[in-house]
Each structure stands twice: as structure tokens, then as C-alpha cells.
Enzyme design. Structure first.
Site, PDB file in Angstrom:
ATOM      1  N   GLN A 191       0.746  -1.053  -0.010  1.00  0.00           N
ATOM      2  CA  GLN A 191      -0.060  -0.025  -0.002  1.00  0.00           C
ATOM      3  C   GLN A 191       0.968   1.080  -0.004  1.00  0.00           C
ATOM      4  O   GLN A 191       1.962   1.052   0.267  1.00  0.00           O
ATOM      5  CB  GLN A 191      -0.939  -0.094   1.239  1.00  0.00           C
ATOM      6  N   HIS A 230      -9.179   3.095  19.269  1.00  0.00           N
ATOM      7  CA  HIS A 230      -8.545   2.013  20.025  1.00  0.00           C
ATOM      8  C   HIS A 230      -9.358   1.459  21.425  1.00  0.00           C
ATOM      9  O   HIS A 230      -9.371   0.244  21.736  1.00  0.00           O
ATOM     10  CB  HIS A 230      -7.235   2.331  20.014  1.00  0.00           C
ATOM     11  N   ASP A 232       0.025  -8.493  11.095  1.00  0.00           N
ATOM     12  CA  ASP A 232      -0.116  -7.446  10.181  1.00  0.00           C
ATOM     13  C   ASP A 232       0.890  -7.412   9.034  1.00  0.00           C
ATOM     14  O   ASP A 232       1.747  -8.236   9.122  1.00  0.00           O
ATOM     15  CB  ASP A 232       0.263  -5.968  10.656  1.00  0.00           C
ATOM     16  N   GLY A 254      -3.246 -11.726   7.515  1.00  0.00           N
ATOM     17  CA  GLY A 254      -4.342 -12.086   8.576  1.00  0.00           C
ATOM     18  C   GLY A 254      -5.094 -13.254   8.036  1.00  0.00           C
ATOM     19  O   GLY A 254      -5.423 -14.092   9.010  1.00  0.00           O
ATOM     20  N   ASP A 265      -8.491  -5.220  13.092  1.00  0.00           N
ATOM     21  CA  ASP A 265      -8.478  -3.890  13.268  1.00  0.00           C
ATOM     22  C   ASP A 265      -7.730  -3.613  11.747  1.00  0.00           C
ATOM     23  O   ASP A 265      -6.496  -3.252  11.509  1.00  0.00           O
ATOM     24  CB  ASP A 265      -7.359  -3.290  14.123  1.00  0.00           C
ATOM     25  N   SER A 266      -8.548  -3.900  10.648  1.00  0.00           N
ATOM     26  CA  SER A 266      -7.757  -3.916   9.169  1.00  0.00           C
ATOM     27  C   SER A 266      -7.981  -2.506   8.515  1.00  0.00           C
ATOM     28  O   SER A 266      -9.158  -1.810   8.960  1.00  0.00           O
ATOM     29  CB  SER A 266      -8.318  -5.027   8.425  1.00  0.00           C
TER      30      SER A 266
END
Ligand code: SAM
Length: 275
Positions: free
Chosen positions: A31, A62, A106, A138, A155-156
Site C-alpha cells: 500500500q 482503540h 499485520d 491475517g 483492526d484492518s
């Protein structure tokens, strides 16, 4: 002359913010990664031109993605975070004394590397002895896991690029397999203003796998529309059926015992998505 970063949240709408300077910018194998210093929100992580986290409002997301599941589970010892490379969810997870091990998976090690450098207040706990950081997809990690975790937190990034598989029914079935028999998971599921179909479809898929499925919301000013959702799927424990002595004192700035319950009270147009 001021420089502004604009995130186009739809083809016709976006947010824009003044940038003091760019701290790092590179195209990783997965990315586009930018870390900028903003005039309003402190340092900010951007992936593929989408706001991921800012020093000023990161605590909302969070805290809400971590403390709702971890206070719902009576004994959250073994936790998995899929994504979460900025480290904010790990920091919140480690506030729970019951947690013995937190694994973060990650796909992009560069996110972790530069978050540690430019977002130390968010990423600072990734080096804790209870944390095990893995650089992997993941989806593959979940496929290889069975009956292992008490809580899984997804938490993507948005369901595009490397995260596209993390919003599929197959992934949620894999999560159910990776969880222990009384496990539960939560995933960030975007906003009801621009991603109503995603929320509806994820809820339908999760409901087909988990006996308890609920949606809750939080206010995140730098995320699209400012109203953010989280979908929780649980094999046994209901986030709305927990006795008050479960709430131990931890340091927060957004999450409270009352808000834990209130976050599940949805505006009608949102509740209608998941009826
Ligand atoms: N809080 C943010 C949000 O709600 O959009 C997400 C922040 S976190 C930085 C998102 C992380 O997901 C990124 O570090 C990205 O590398 C990671 N990611 C994307 N696809 C992934 C995959 N298939 N497996 C593991 N991590 C992935």
C-alpha cells in the site's frame, strides 16, 4: 502557502486538513504509506490515501475496539489482533491484567516500523513482553489457527487492497474456528452513511455463524462521516449481559462502563441496517 491533505470519502465528498509537513512517504509492497504532521490532529498515518489514525483522536477507536470485547469476555487471556500495525489496539489490550499473550498479525511490517518511529504514543507497547508481532496475511494466519484465542480483534484497513478478504463470510468462519469454544471477536465495520451495504452484509454473515451478533458505534471525527461501527460476534458471552463487577478500573479517555452499554443503542437508520 498551506498544504492540505484531502481524503475523498465518496466520489462527491471528503475531508481536508492542513499539513505542516510530511514525515515519511513510500510505496510498500502492499500500500501507499504516508505519515504527516497535521495542524489539527497531530501526526497522522495514511494508507492508500485513507486516514488510519491520528495522535489526537486515536483513543476513541482503540479504546472502543478493545475494551468492549475484553470486558465482555470473563477471562481474556490469549488475544489476536489482525491488522493493527499502528499498535493502538495492543496498547489498550495490555491494560487488562488477565491478558497473558497478545499476538499481532499485520501484512505490512513498514506500518509497524514507521508507527514506532513517528507515533510512539500509539505504537509504544508493541515491544511489551506479552506481545508477539508477526508479519503475515491475517487471512492465512486465521486459516492456520484452531481453538486458540479467547478474543480476536480485526483492526484492518477498508475492504480493498490487502484487506479485501478480511470482510468475507469465509474469513468469519475461519475466525470462529480460531476462537476457543467460548470466544468472541470484533471487527471494525466502517460507517453507515457511505458503507451501509457492507455493514448489512457483514452482520448477515456473522449472524449466520455466531449465536450472539451485535453492532455498536463511536464518534471518530477523522473517519468517514464521523460515525464508526464495530461488529461483535460471540459464541457465548453477550456484551450487554455482563455484571458490573467485571469492569475493572483502567485508564481511558472515551470508554466508560456506561458507554459500553450505550454504544449499542443505535440511531434508527443504523438499527434498520441490521434488523
Ligand atoms: N483503524 C484503522 C481503520 O479502521 O481503518 C486501521 C488501522 S491499521 C493501521 C490497518 C492495518 O491493516 C494496516 O497496518 C494494514 O497493513 C493491515 N492489513 C491490511 N490487510 C491485511 C491483511 N490481509 N492481513 C493483515 N493485516 C492487514
Amino acid at each position: 502557502m498551506s498544504i492540505w491533505f484531502t481524503e475523498k470519502q465518496t466520489d462527491h465528498f471528503g475531508i481536508t486538513m492542513k499539513i505542516n509537513r510530511t514525515l515519511h512517504s513510500e510505496l510498500t509492497p502492499y500500500q501507499k504509506l504516508d505519515i504527516v504532521e497535521t495542524a489539527e490532529w497531530g501526526n497522522m498515518l495514511i494508507l492508500d490515501n485513507m486516514v488510519m489514525t491520528t495522535q489526537k483522536d486515536e483513543f476513541v477507536y482503540h479504546e472502543m475496539i478493545a475494551h468492549v470485547p475484553l470486558f465482555t469476555h470473563p477471562k481474556p487471556e490469549n488475544i489476536l489482533v489482525v491488522g493493527g500495525g499502528d499498535g493502538g489496539v495492543i496498547r489498550e489490550i495490555l491494560k487488562h491484567p488477565a491478558v497473558k499473550k497478545a499476538t499481532l498479525v499485520d501484512i505490512d511490517g513498514k506500518v509497524i516500523e514507521y508507527s514506532k518511529h513517528f507515533l510512539p504514543d500509539i505504537a509504544g507497547m508493541l515491544a511489551d513482553e506479552r506481545v508477539n508481532v508477526k508479519i503475515d496475511d491475517g487471512f492465512m494466519h486465521i486459516a492456520k489457527s484452531e481453538n486458540e484465542y479467547d478474543v480476536i480483534i480485526v483492526d484492518s484497513t477498508e475492504p480493498v487492497g490487502p484487506a479485501v478478504n478480511l470482510f468475507t463470510k469465509g474469513f468469519y468462519a475461519g475466525i470462529a474456528k480460531a476462537l476457543k469454544t467460548d470466544g468472541l471477536f470484533v471487527a471494525q465495520t466502517d460507517n453507515p452513511w457511505f458503507k451501509a451495504d457492507l455493514i448489512r452484509e457483514v452482520h448477515r454473515d456473522v449472524r449466520g455463524i455466531f449465536p450472539i451478533t451485535r453492532l455498536y458505534i463511536a464518534n471518530i471525527p477523522t473517519y468517514p462521516s464521523g460515525m464508526w461501527t464495530f461488529t461483535i460476534g460471540s459464541k457465548k458471552y453477550d456484551p450487554l449481559e455482563i455484571n458490573d463487577n467485571r469492569f475493572t478500573d483502567i485508564e481511558t479517555k472515551y470508554y466508560t462502563e456506561e458507554l459500553h452499554k450505550a454504544a449499542f443503542v443505535l440511531p434508527k437508520f443504523v438499527a434498520d441496517l441490521v434488523k
